[in-house]
Design a protein around this motif. Structure first.
Motif, PDB file in Angstrom:
ATOM      1  N   SER A  76     -14.393  68.813  34.187  1.00 35.75           N
ATOM      2  CA  SER A  76     -15.058  69.689  35.165  1.00 35.75           C
ATOM      3  C   SER A  76     -15.276  68.987  36.502  1.00 35.75           C
ATOM      4  N   GLY A  77     -15.019  67.690  36.533  1.00 35.67           N
ATOM      5  CA  GLY A  77     -15.219  66.928  37.756  1.00 35.67           C
ATOM      6  C   GLY A  77     -16.520  66.155  37.791  1.00 35.67           C
ATOM      7  N   ALA A  78     -17.303  66.235  36.712  1.00 36.04           N
ATOM      8  CA  ALA A  78     -18.582  65.521  36.654  1.00 36.04           C
ATOM      9  C   ALA A  78     -18.385  64.126  36.057  1.00 36.04           C
ATOM     10  N   THR A  79     -19.337  63.271  36.323  1.00 32.56           N
ATOM     11  CA  THR A  79     -19.346  61.930  35.754  1.00 32.56           C
ATOM     12  C   THR A  79     -20.007  61.983  34.386  1.00 32.56           C
ATOM     13  N   ALA A  80     -19.390  61.329  33.405  1.00 26.06           N
ATOM     14  CA  ALA A  80     -19.933  61.322  32.045  1.00 26.06           C
ATOM     15  C   ALA A  80     -20.076  59.894  31.542  1.00 26.06           C
ATOM     16  N   GLU A  81     -21.213  59.625  30.922  1.00 20.57           N
ATOM     17  CA  GLU A  81     -21.447  58.375  30.215  1.00 20.57           C
ATOM     18  C   GLU A  81     -21.700  58.751  28.758  1.00 20.57           C
ATOM     19  N   THR A  82     -21.451  57.820  27.842  1.00 18.97           N
ATOM     20  CA  THR A  82     -21.655  58.105  26.427  1.00 18.97           C
ATOM     21  C   THR A  82     -22.532  57.048  25.766  1.00 18.97           C
ATOM     22  N   LEU A  83     -23.247  57.502  24.743  1.00 13.51           N
ATOM     23  CA  LEU A  83     -24.111  56.617  23.969  1.00 13.51           C
ATOM     24  C   LEU A  83     -24.257  57.208  22.577  1.00 13.51           C
ATOM     25  N   VAL A  84     -24.020  56.401  21.551  1.00 20.91           N
ATOM     26  CA  VAL A  84     -24.242  56.823  20.168  1.00 20.91           C
ATOM     27  C   VAL A  84     -25.135  55.776  19.522  1.00 20.91           C
ATOM     28  N   ILE A  85     -26.234  56.241  18.933  1.00 22.69           N
ATOM     29  CA  ILE A  85     -27.205  55.344  18.319  1.00 22.69           C
ATOM     30  C   ILE A  85     -27.536  55.818  16.909  1.00 22.69           C
ATOM     31  N   ASP A  86     -28.092  54.916  16.115  1.00 23.23           N
ATOM     32  CA  ASP A  86     -28.630  55.249  14.804  1.00 23.23           C
ATOM     33  C   ASP A  86     -30.144  55.287  14.924  1.00 23.23           C
ATOM     34  N   ALA A  87     -30.773  56.246  14.239  1.00 29.08           N
ATOM     35  CA  ALA A  87     -32.225  56.390  14.334  1.00 29.08           C
ATOM     36  C   ALA A  87     -32.765  57.055  13.072  1.00 29.08           C
ATOM     37  N   ASP A  88     -34.058  56.895  12.865  1.00 27.84           N
ATOM     38  CA  ASP A  88     -34.723  57.541  11.729  1.00 27.84           C
ATOM     39  C   ASP A  88     -35.022  59.004  12.010  1.00 27.84           C
ATOM     40  N   SER A  89     -35.181  59.368  13.273  1.00 29.36           N
ATOM     41  CA  SER A  89     -35.526  60.728  13.663  1.00 29.36           C
ATOM     42  C   SER A  89     -34.707  61.124  14.879  1.00 29.36           C
TER      43      SER A  89
END
Length: 145
Positions: A76-89
């Protein structure tokens, strides 16, 4: 608005998350915002014991889903950053990332369940909405049509 805002977009691979990604991409590309796509792998347990293999598999799945949605945002022309984490909730992790990264808004998909269905199933979106330090935009699945 002058852009350079951070739009936090939780992604789980669902159709509702895809609708939210398209919405976030549209507003971010128009305003010059950055979209942070977040996958949260809820730590799995087998009874009371942690199950790291299941958590790792979920984490891997979310990396793929986040990358796919990031491609939509970038197209779409936007800037994207990514993050994947593990969590309890999941909802607590979303709120923590929103605070830590100083998000300006959270955009997330919702099934829009009400009444007994929401009570039984619970709603990550509802919990985020109720406790968020920033505005939350809930995008229903029908928004994609």
């Amino acid at each position: 608005m002058n852009g350079n805002r951070l739009v936090l977009l939780p992604v789980d691979g669902s159709a509702t998350a895809h609708a939210a990604a398209r919405f976030a991409a549209d507003i971010a590309s128009a305003e010059g915002d950055v979209v942070l796509l977040l996958g949260v792998a809820e730590r799995a347990t087998l009874g009371i014991m942690p199950d790291p293999a299941v958590t790792a598999a979920l984490h891997g799945y979310l990396v793929e889903m986040v990358d796919e949605e990031a491609a939509v945002v970038r197209a779409s022309g936007a800037t994207a950053e990514t993050l994947v984490i593990d969590a309890d909730s999941i909802h607590e992790a979303i709120l923590e990332v929103a605070r830590d990264r100083q998000a300006d808004v959270i955009v997330m998909g919702t099934h829009g369940r009400t009444g007994l269905a929401r009570t039984i199933i619970g709603s990550v979106a509802d919990r985020v909405l109720r406790h968020s330090p920033v505005p939350v935009v809930l995008v229903p699945l029908k928004a994609e049509n």
